[in-house]
Design an enzyme around this catalytic site. Structure first.
Site, mmCIF file in Angstrom:
data_model
loop_
_atom_site.group_PDB
_atom_site.id
_atom_site.type_symbol
_atom_site.label_atom_id
_atom_site.label_comp_id
_atom_site.label_asym_id
_atom_site.label_seq_id
_atom_site.Cartn_x
_atom_site.Cartn_y
_atom_site.Cartn_z
ATOM 1 N N ALA A 118 0.814 -1.211 0.000
ATOM 2 C CA ALA A 118 0.000 0.000 0.000
ATOM 3 C C ALA A 118 0.856 1.273 0.000
ATOM 4 O O ALA A 118 2.083 1.208 0.061
ATOM 5 C CB ALA A 118 -0.933 -0.023 1.203
ATOM 6 N N HIS A 119 0.194 2.401 -0.058
ATOM 7 C CA HIS A 119 0.909 3.677 -0.170
ATOM 8 C C HIS A 119 1.804 3.949 1.040
ATOM 9 O O HIS A 119 1.447 3.658 2.154
ATOM 10 C CB HIS A 119 -0.022 4.851 -0.440
ATOM 11 C CG HIS A 119 -1.161 5.037 0.501
ATOM 12 N ND1 HIS A 119 -2.084 6.030 0.318
ATOM 13 C CD2 HIS A 119 -1.542 4.359 1.613
ATOM 14 C CE1 HIS A 119 -2.975 5.952 1.280
ATOM 15 N NE2 HIS A 119 -2.679 4.958 2.066
ATOM 16 N N ASN A 120 2.974 4.502 0.721
ATOM 17 C CA ASN A 120 3.920 4.963 1.733
ATOM 18 C C ASN A 120 4.577 3.853 2.549
ATOM 19 O O ASN A 120 5.193 4.128 3.578
ATOM 20 C CB ASN A 120 3.256 5.988 2.668
ATOM 21 C CG ASN A 120 2.827 7.226 1.910
ATOM 22 O OD1 ASN A 120 1.651 7.426 1.630
ATOM 23 N ND2 ASN A 120 3.797 8.022 1.501
#
Lengths: 353, 353, 353
Positions: C243-245
């Site tokens: 997922a993001h980051n």
């Protein structure tokens, strides 16, 4: 590209305290924001960090402003829901910086002569639009995407590269579909004939509402006889599987790697955690939250949060607890035996006294 | 398109009671069927709904017909396995309504000059067929699919859009492969050299039998040194991962999101539930059913159903039970202490009496 | 193609005992190897099989050679890490047998005029390279892959067919990306405005280091405001969601179907088992091993192996243990009651004695 802070507040509302003419180039988190960026505070526990932020301006609640406003040196935008205001600010900058997409069909795309593509739509390189498909105003079809026969795609919907939509499915307006998503593949339907599987043709469609977002490599199967339905505003993360004849209520959000088995009905405003699994043919009412990694085996008819996964532990500790979980019936028998013995003892002791 | 009921029974068998000339346009579930559709009853608990169905005709067992036949007003088709008969009826209508696919290679497809494509095969827009591939009679290659070097695809197999088959893999006859499926990517094989991973080239193939169906975004890795094998009649749902050197026995069905780790061997006529995970290098014999969400860690050498997932509960209740699961050794110690104390007490009481 | 055994040892080192001129055509496992193949022994428990192998030569440790060397009839290569030596041998043969890929852009590929493609790179049929992308020396872009605007791909990186890279993402040198992988789709970020979800534009990138391998249909989301980072030497199996980051430390290996939620930070030299799930915003230090099917809910700050999945059992046994797990609080209450009763009994017995 940059804007004046005033432009933002004129567009999104909120109460501005400070210099309306500051030049802003973008958004950033509290700790990273520079003197040309806007940041936001949505969780009171970061108030101290907020007072020290280098950001040109901060979006925050009136409540937090009472504390933060006194010592923060930049401009402040008071908003009733700072996180939502931040989201809209981010959209404002994203629109400002978005590359201009010219309308039209790339020469390498293959569009069937019976398909209708709006003049304002864009069809990317090597995309394929099959017979009878209808592509609405301002739609973006990414490179390599394949739009099946008689598919309908509503205005302003954005399909990224390498998306696949099977025949006859429909997607609403302003939807976003990420790469690798497959909409409308056959549901998993077979009749067992003496051990061999006989395929049941899947003749339903997938109907997707307005403002739905569908993550990368997510799959939504077409219905067996009737349709699979995703209502408006539903947000689906990556690698989700939605089986045939599911019905997902409006504004429900499902996190990555979740699976929804056939004919499950999920209400509105629900959230389903990552890798959660919803059994087939069950009903989940509105406002239910299923935690990550949880398997919902039966219908959930009362709002609330539901959880069920094995707690992580050091491997050796898990081995012990797992062995005991396997043998819980033994534990129960031991307790019953103890209860019986104690009852006898108690009676005996009473007799003696 | 429509047919007379007689045509169906002439083609599929079964005993027809009622008007053989009724015009039928399709199939539908008990509750939704209209006077121009056929429906079916496979579960006795829906007998009352069956008697009230508006369907033109119903497929049912002789046993159910004893009850339903008396009051149902339409025609009846008595079949030994109504669900299988229904599946074949659905196939009958699907074939009737299927769009005609002309044989030939779309001008935008790229077919290597050393590939052999049967005259009766269809290759869709922007598909790619690489060197030495052999595409059999009546095969359908969907738009955007990429068929690697020296791949062999058997007669009548249907690949939907955006499928990827790596070099040297083989697929049997009458198989169906859905969009986004990737057959023959490298298995996950590395040797650890002081912390760094050294890739082991994966030189095996994937061999897929006749009548196999492979769901959207499912991945089947090529073998490391020998082949990954999927036997005939296997049905794979969406988003399944099958690792290198697995062997899946004939007519086994695997539900969505399941994962089969490297070198696992699954028998014939098994079913693996959604999101179940099968450990590497284990053996599962024929006729084993692994429930959804279950992790099979060791070989299963006896047919039957196997299950293992944490029961869902309201979040607060789960927190309590999870804390207790973590501390089951404490529970065991308490029980042991109780057993000891009671033994002592019992002895003492006996002495006193 | 074949080589002399001498060539292998000249290239990879190790001590050769036996005929250096044997002709070798490839590698194979202990049991399958023929008289023209090399095999290896990395697990002492297969020593007896090793002595009986038909292989022309065997790679083994000095320790195993003391036992095996006496009776094995072929040549032996003594290596400090036989499995790594085998991996390099496999690479040696793979390089020998790899089809020659001519540099250049296939006429059906669409390359934006502002993209820079190295003269030594290969761009496959119907691939798309968008504006401003930079494709390094010796890079291979498979058929149907779509490389977004301003993407950078380092030298010698290999993208298989139908890969999608979103705008602005960067991949290092010598990376391998398998088909269906999607790099840089939007993270799952929304603000809730009275029940409706407001999209937070995802303006970070995905930055991938050198020597990373990414499996088929794996997805790695771009960061929300900052970047998602995959450090050098990370190996990702198929159908993984990152997922993001997230930040994945160097040389960590993640098995298929695992999911890493937003902003999770995983250290170096970790391994994450198949279908394991890592919660968002947690930290996992270096050298942590999370078992398959395990959900990591909180940070793991100490190296070691961590596990948490419900043990599989025959379905009936599971039903019993699951019912008891749900009712562990009742069990605890029963034990407390017993403890209390026994305490009273003990006191009474003492009084009586």
């Amino acid at each position: 590209m940059s804007i004046r802070l005033k432009q933002l507040v004129d567009s999104l509302g909120g109460q501005l305290i400070g210099d309306a003419d500051i030049e802003i180039f973008g958004i950033a988190p509290l700790n990273d924001a520079t003197v040309t960026e806007v940041t936001f505070l949505s969780n009171p526990k970061f108030r101290i960090q907020a007072t020290q932020s280098q950001a040109a301006a901060i979006i925050l609640s009136a409540e937090d402003d009472v504390i933060v406003g006194a010592s923060y040196r930049g401009a402040r935008i008071i908003a009733s829901n700072p996180y939502v205001y931040f989201a809209r600010t981010a959209q404002f900058f994203a629109a400002l910086n978005a590359p201009v997409v010219p309308a039209g069909v790339h020469p390498s795309a293959v569009v069937d002569c019976s398909a209708q593509v709006a003049m304002t739509a864009f069809v990317g390189a090597n995309a394929v639009i099959e017979a009878g498909a209808i592509i609405g105003d301002g739609v973006y079809i990414g490179s390599g995407s394949v739009i099946g026969r008689a598919v309908k795609i509503g205005a302003m919907t954005h399909l990224h590269a390498n998306v696949t939509i099977y025949a006859e499915c429909e997607i609403g307006r302003r939807a976003i579909v990420h790469s690798g998503a497959v909409i409308g593949a056959d549901g998993f339907g077979f009749a067992n004939d003496g051990g061999k599987w006989i395929k049941i043709p899947q003749i339903g469609r997938v109907l997707i509402g307005d403002d739905v977002e569908i993550g990368a490599n997510t799959t939504i199967d077409r219905g067996a006889m009737t349709d699979t339905v995703i209502e408006e505003g539903v947000k689906l993360d990556n690698q989700i599987q939605i089986a045939h004849n599911c019905h997902i209520g409006a504004h429900t959000a499902i996190a990555a790697c979740a699976g929804i088995a056939g004919s499950a009905k999920i209400g509105k405003y629900c959230s389903i955690g990552g890798a959660a699994m919803i059994h087939g043919h069950i009903t989940i009412v509105d406002h239910v939250h299923v935690s990550a990694g949880t398997l919902a085996l039966r219908s959930i008819l009362e709002p609330g949060q539901y959880t069920g996964f094995y707690p992580i532990a050091k491997h050796g500790d898990w081995e012990k607890s797992a062995a005991l979980v396997r043998n819980l019936s033994t534990t129960r028998e031991k307790i019953r035996a103890l209860e019986k013995t104690i009852k006898q003892l108690t009676e005996k002791t009473h007799e003696q006294s």
